[in-house]
Design an enzyme around this catalytic site. Structure first.
Site, short mmCIF file in Angstrom:
data_model
loop_
_atom_site.label_atom_id
_atom_site.label_comp_id
_atom_site.label_asym_id
_atom_site.label_seq_id
_atom_site.Cartn_x
_atom_site.Cartn_y
_atom_site.Cartn_z
N ASN A 65 -7.46 13.03 -14.51
CA ASN A 65 -7.91 14.19 -13.88
C ASN A 65 -7.91 14.04 -12.42
OD1 ASN A 65 -7.74 15.98 -16.06
ND2 ASN A 65 -9.72 15.66 -16.69
N ASP A 101 -4.36 18.55 -18.89
CA ASP A 101 -4.18 19.31 -19.98
C ASP A 101 -3.06 19.13 -20.84
OD1 ASP A 101 -6.29 20.81 -19.06
OD2 ASP A 101 -5.25 22.33 -17.97
N HIS A 129 -5.87 18.03 -12.89
CA HIS A 129 -6.16 18.83 -14.18
C HIS A 129 -5.16 19.19 -14.94
CE1 HIS A 129 -10.49 18.50 -13.73
NE2 HIS A 129 -10.38 18.76 -12.46
N GLU A 151 -12.50 16.37 -23.93
CA GLU A 151 -11.25 15.68 -24.26
C GLU A 151 -11.21 14.96 -25.77
OE1 GLU A 151 -13.95 12.76 -22.19
OE2 GLU A 151 -13.35 14.93 -22.08
N ASP A 165 -10.42 10.12 -29.04
CA ASP A 165 -10.72 10.26 -27.42
C ASP A 165 -9.76 9.58 -26.66
OD1 ASP A 165 -13.44 11.27 -26.10
OD2 ASP A 165 -12.48 9.53 -24.80
#
Length: 266
Positions: A135, A144, A140, A170, A127
């Site tokens: 973000n 990504d 975003h 995520e 994680d």
């Protein structure tokens, strides 16, 4: 004249010519053996009968053969197209569209494999740290990009026989096949260090520094995937609690699932 018509006519003429020659040979041999005269009518019969009968019959047969072949070719193309569509659909339903990794359902299905006596797999939950702030502060698109970098790192640092999945949002999962805890810790540390060594992702101000926390758990022969996920999730929460950017295979306490979910979002 189309190529198909040309082929049919050519084959029919060859067959008819053979029939004419065969008719002449049989008819004249029989007449000589029976001491029958060979007159002009014999020549006409031997030439016209094979042409009048053999040419249309052979043309019809070759036409049907071409039709059947065309149908078989179309069926083969349709079958190939259907198989390709099925393969694409199977890939889409079993893989994450953004990263190309396994979907959660497919990943858990691979966890639930039959193992031999004494055989263990190990699950890693990976994680990214402070992902929500990535973000929020950088957009975003940078989030990504972060996930894609992690996905590529997992592919690079694992073996071909291991399974890698995006389990949601995520969170990533790595299934180390036939690997015990001791070796899995080394692999997890390699993953963590590899990701920690990434150059910063260009963003606002100083950019984005990517690190991950990793929790792991062994999967025994009769291990239940959901139970293993919970144990690995608690270890992941422990890694977050102890400062992030670290690997944990031992959780200190059985905290509630809500706290685990909270930790994953950090």
């Amino acid at each position: 004249m189309t190529p198909r018509s040309t082929r049919i006519l050519g084959k029919s003429l060859v067959v008819t010519a053979i029939a004419v020659v065969a008719t002449f040979g049989l008819s004249f041999t029989a007449r000589v053996a029976l001491q029958m005269p060979i007159d002009w009518l014999s020549w006409v019969e031997c030439a016209l009968i094979p042409i009048l009968i053999g040419l249309p019959v052979s043309a019809y047969i070759f036409n049907q053969s071409e039709t059947i072949q065309d149908t078989c070719d179309k069926l083969e193309k349709s079958h190939t197209a259907l198989k390709e569509a099925h393969d694409r659909l199977t890939f889409v339903t079993s893989h994450d569209q953004m990263t190309g990794l396994l979907s959660r359902g497919e990943f858990i299905a691979r966890m639930d494999r039959r193992r031999d006596e004494g055989e263990y797999d190990t699950l890693l939950l990976i994680d990214p740290d402070h992902f929500s702030s990535v973000n929020d502060e950088h957009g975003h698109s940078k989030g990504d990009e972060t996930l894609l970098r992690i996905a590529k790192a997992l592919i690079y640092t694992t073996r071909p026989g291991d399974s890698i999945g995006r389990l949601g949002g995520e969170e990533f999962g790595v299934l180390l096949r036939d690997v015990r805890k001791e070796r899995a810790i080394t692999i997890a540390e390699n993953i963590r260090r590899h990701i920690e060594g990434f150059p910063r992702i260009k963003g606002q101000q100083n950019g984005v520094k990517v690190t991950v926390s990793i929790g792991g758990a062994e999967i025994s022969r009769d291990g239940d995937p959901q139970d293993v996920l919970r144990v690995a999730g608690r270890c992941l929460f422990d890694a977050k609690q102890r400062g992030r950017n670290r690997v944990s295979f031992d959780h200190q306490s059985f905290r509630s699932q809500g706290l685990v979910s909270e930790a994953r979002s950090r």
